[in-house]
Scaffold this motif. Structure first.
Motif, mmCIF file in Angstrom:
data_model
loop_
_atom_site.group_PDB
_atom_site.id
_atom_site.type_symbol
_atom_site.label_atom_id
_atom_site.label_comp_id
_atom_site.label_asym_id
_atom_site.label_seq_id
_atom_site.Cartn_x
_atom_site.Cartn_y
_atom_site.Cartn_z
ATOM 1 N N LEU A 34 -39.872 1.347 32.555
ATOM 2 C CA LEU A 34 -38.901 2.055 33.377
ATOM 3 C C LEU A 34 -37.479 1.734 32.936
ATOM 4 C CD1 LEU A 34 -40.646 1.491 36.804
ATOM 5 C CD2 LEU A 34 -40.056 3.749 35.909
ATOM 6 N N GLU A 35 -37.229 0.479 32.628
ATOM 7 C CA GLU A 35 -35.876 0.065 32.248
ATOM 8 C C GLU A 35 -35.493 0.565 30.857
ATOM 9 O OE1 GLU A 35 -35.950 -4.160 32.962
ATOM 10 O OE2 GLU A 35 -35.464 -3.884 35.083
ATOM 11 N N SER A 36 -36.480 0.790 30.008
ATOM 12 C CA SER A 36 -36.194 1.315 28.666
ATOM 13 C C SER A 36 -36.075 2.830 28.659
ATOM 14 C CB SER A 36 -37.299 0.900 27.689
ATOM 15 O OG SER A 36 -38.500 1.621 27.957
ATOM 16 N N GLY A 37 -36.522 3.487 29.742
ATOM 17 C CA GLY A 37 -36.500 4.941 29.806
ATOM 18 C C GLY A 37 -37.766 5.602 29.290
ATOM 19 N N ALA A 38 -38.753 4.817 28.839
ATOM 20 C CA ALA A 38 -40.006 5.384 28.362
ATOM 21 C C ALA A 38 -40.780 6.048 29.499
ATOM 22 C CB ALA A 38 -40.865 4.301 27.708
ATOM 23 N N ARG A 75 -33.542 -1.868 36.399
ATOM 24 C CA ARG A 75 -32.220 -1.559 35.861
ATOM 25 C C ARG A 75 -32.170 -0.108 35.391
ATOM 26 N NH1 ARG A 75 -33.239 -6.535 33.621
ATOM 27 N NH2 ARG A 75 -33.852 -5.569 31.641
ATOM 28 N N GLY A 76 -31.105 0.610 35.806
ATOM 29 C CA GLY A 76 -30.953 2.001 35.414
ATOM 30 C C GLY A 76 -31.594 2.995 36.357
ATOM 31 N N VAL A 77 -32.299 2.509 37.380
ATOM 32 C CA VAL A 77 -32.938 3.396 38.362
ATOM 33 C C VAL A 77 -32.125 3.376 39.648
ATOM 34 C CG1 VAL A 77 -35.009 3.835 39.740
ATOM 35 C CG2 VAL A 77 -35.228 3.044 37.366
ATOM 36 N N GLN A 108 -47.019 9.762 32.205
ATOM 37 C CA GLN A 108 -46.001 9.040 31.433
ATOM 38 C C GLN A 108 -46.463 7.659 31.009
ATOM 39 O OE1 GLN A 108 -41.741 9.637 32.863
ATOM 40 N NE2 GLN A 108 -42.932 10.027 34.714
ATOM 41 N N ARG A 126 -40.082 7.364 33.661
ATOM 42 C CA ARG A 126 -39.020 7.588 34.646
ATOM 43 C C ARG A 126 -39.599 8.057 35.970
ATOM 44 N NH1 ARG A 126 -37.773 13.078 35.101
ATOM 45 N NH2 ARG A 126 -38.641 14.429 33.474
ATOM 46 N N THR A 127 -38.791 7.910 37.000
ATOM 47 C CA THR A 127 -39.191 8.435 38.298
ATOM 48 C C THR A 127 -39.024 9.951 38.297
ATOM 49 O OG1 THR A 127 -36.950 8.117 39.130
ATOM 50 C CG2 THR A 127 -38.523 6.356 39.546
ATOM 51 N N ASP A 143 -34.083 6.537 44.465
ATOM 52 C CA ASP A 143 -35.237 6.986 43.687
ATOM 53 C C ASP A 143 -36.297 5.901 43.561
ATOM 54 O OD1 ASP A 143 -33.969 9.384 43.379
ATOM 55 O OD2 ASP A 143 -33.401 9.073 41.276
#
Length: 318
Positions: A280-284, A110-112, A158, A286-287, A116
């Motif tokens: 990835l979904e929390s934004g901690a 979610r959010g990606v 990351q 990212r791609t 990407d």
């Protein structure tokens, strides 16, 4: 459909976009309409004739894709036609369609962006399986990542930081050093000017280089350290000081992902879904995408990868 075909082993010009037979999903497989793939060093090695695909894999390069489920083979559950997914492959990602075991398919986080997401499966599975499942990196320990500007490197920095580790990485330029610090690296070491050994010791080392760095990697390990060798960019043969290794009670583990049995890949993918996807979904995490290039121009993408001027992933879009 069309796919990138390797006419014969050679430089990037041997890659050609040609009509090929459409794949069909076997029992337990999913057919994906490909939106994007990503370029990996293994693709370059395959193009040169140095890394043939495993038995039964498509002959086209490409170890990861993103796209939409087009068809479900027999015995597949938990997925639906139209789902946006990304997948870890044995090969065949440089194509408009690919059939892949359902156990190697992941939902797009979610959010990606779906394009990407093509750059996620290989790096996420490689980093998680080596640094955490095998290497056992824990919060408070120090990780050394060689090649911090690569797709593997940017993701490893990351992920290790998100899980509480201290991260040191080697880079080849001031620009890459700055980008890696932005991603969370605590220390960047320009290997053209400095020696990573003096910034150690390291509890876990993730190494893409191989023979050229073996002796210095062992020197840099902490007592109880773990050296995970996942690449051979610096050669395949070197002498190992076993006495030093014994004195440090250290581990050297060489591993690849592509040739692992289906069951092992399924375990890794399931572990990644549980432990990496929430970050990835929390934004901690990212791609990191360097650029997108049309898949028919895969030769251009290969040249860019071989020049090593990129940071993160180079994607091929359909």
């Amino acid at each position: 459909m069309h796919a990138i075909v390797i006419r014969e082993p050679g430089d990037a010009d041997v890659l050609e976009w040609e009509p090929v037979p459409d794949p069909a999903p076997k029992p337990g497989e999913v057919l994906i309409d490909v939106v994007a793939s990503a370029v990996n060093r293994a693709d370059v090695m395959q193009r040169r004739g140095l890394y043939p695909p495993p038995d039964g894999a498509p002959p086209y390069p490409g170890l990861e894709v993103s796209g939409r489920v087009a068809e479900l083979g027999p015995e597949v559950t938990g997925l639906r036609v139209g789902d946006e997914v990304c997948a870890l492959l044995n090969g065949g990602g440089y194509a408009e369609r690919v059939a892949v075991p359902a156990s190697q398919v992941l939902p797009v986080p979610r959010g990606v962006d779906v394009v990407d997401a093509a750059g996620l499966p290989e790096v996420a599975c490689t980093v998680w399986s080596n640094v955490f499942m095998l290497g056992g990196l824990r919060a408070g320990e120090t990780l050394l990542v060689h090649g911090g500007g690569s797709g593997i490197g940017t993701f490893a920095i990351q992920l290790a930081k998100a899980r509480g580790a201290r991260v040191v990485t080697t880079v080849g330029s001031a620009e890459k050093a700055a980008r890696c610090r932005e991603l969370g690296a605590d220390v960047t070491v320009n290997y053209r000017e400095d020696d990573f050994v003096r910034h150690g010791p390291y509890d876990v080392i993730l190494d893409l280089i191989g023979a050229k760095y073996l002796a210095r990697n062992v020197d840099a390990l902490a007592v109880g350290g773990r050296l995970m060798v996942i690449g051979l960019q610096g050669g395949a043969r070197a002498e190992l000081d076993i006495g030093k290794l014994l004195g440090k009670r250290a581990l050297v583990h060489g591993t690849t992902l592509r040739a692992r049995p289906l069951e092992e890949k399924a375990e890794i993918v399931a572990d990644v879904l549980e432990n990496v996807w929430p970050l990835l979904e929390s934004g901690a995490v990212r791609t990191v995408v360097d650029r997108r290039i049309p898949m028919r121009d895969a030769s251009t993408a290969h040249r860019l990868l071989e020049d090593s001027g990129h940071v993160g992933k180079i994607l091929l879009t359909v």
